[in-house]
Enzyme design. Sequence first.
Site: not given
Ligand code: ADE
Length: 263
Positions: A209, A211
Amino acid sequence: MSASVTRLGIIGGSGLYELLDDPRYVEPETPYGPASAPIALGRLSGREVAFLPRHGASHEHPPHRVNYRANLWALDSLGVTRVIGVSAVGSLDPAIEPGTLVVPDQVVDRTHGRDGTYFDGPRVAHASFADPYCVAGRELAVDTVRSQGWPMRDAGTLVVIGGPRFSSRAESLWYQAQGWSIVGMTAMPEVALARELGLCYVPLCLVTDVDAGVAVGEGVTQEEVFAAFAANIARIRELLRDLVAKVGDGPDRACAALKPQPL
Ligand code: ADE
């Protein structure tokens, strides 16, 4: 259980539990209690491998409750000298898209309150950690990921947050402003404990993803993270099969030499 056998260790998601041919399951005792789950011992690409699902067989251990000390100790007691750590991470850089495989070379620890050392007194030692990951192992992983045609990054800084929640937009923007590349919840203290035991550790981070601070929209959801990881499981298995076949037998000499001696 004979620790005279040298094994490769793989720590990863429960979706990889069925990775090994004809596994048997063992539950080594450790001074820190049980590992996250029974450890699968079996063969992969002709090699002896120990597989441990970091979050438990049914994903019952959240990142801040994983018994990292027991996990690494248990693997070490089974003769594991090299560990491949597979994890899901978020991207802090819009150019690093979901589906990318990152082999980070640095780590920043933003976790709190985890049991992160074997040298808690009265035995005291200070591990060198300038380069947290195995240098030779990372190179091999980079070549292997590339040869499989993955979108990839051959370096980067992984910031580890406490979780289990994802970051706020402001936290995420701050991580991004530091120049850090990806964010996850489990690399610390896992990598540091491997170093304290003199184990070689090679990271494979799947970007699931973008963030919160990077993306416009609602921010990260657990649904997208789990769906993205599940969508890539088959590719990760293939990558591990390939990488395991290439990793050397026995300990990496440089990593073993970094095992700290108690004062
Ligand atoms: N693991 C997978 N995506 C994450 C994210 N955006 N922040 C922290 N850990 C994760």
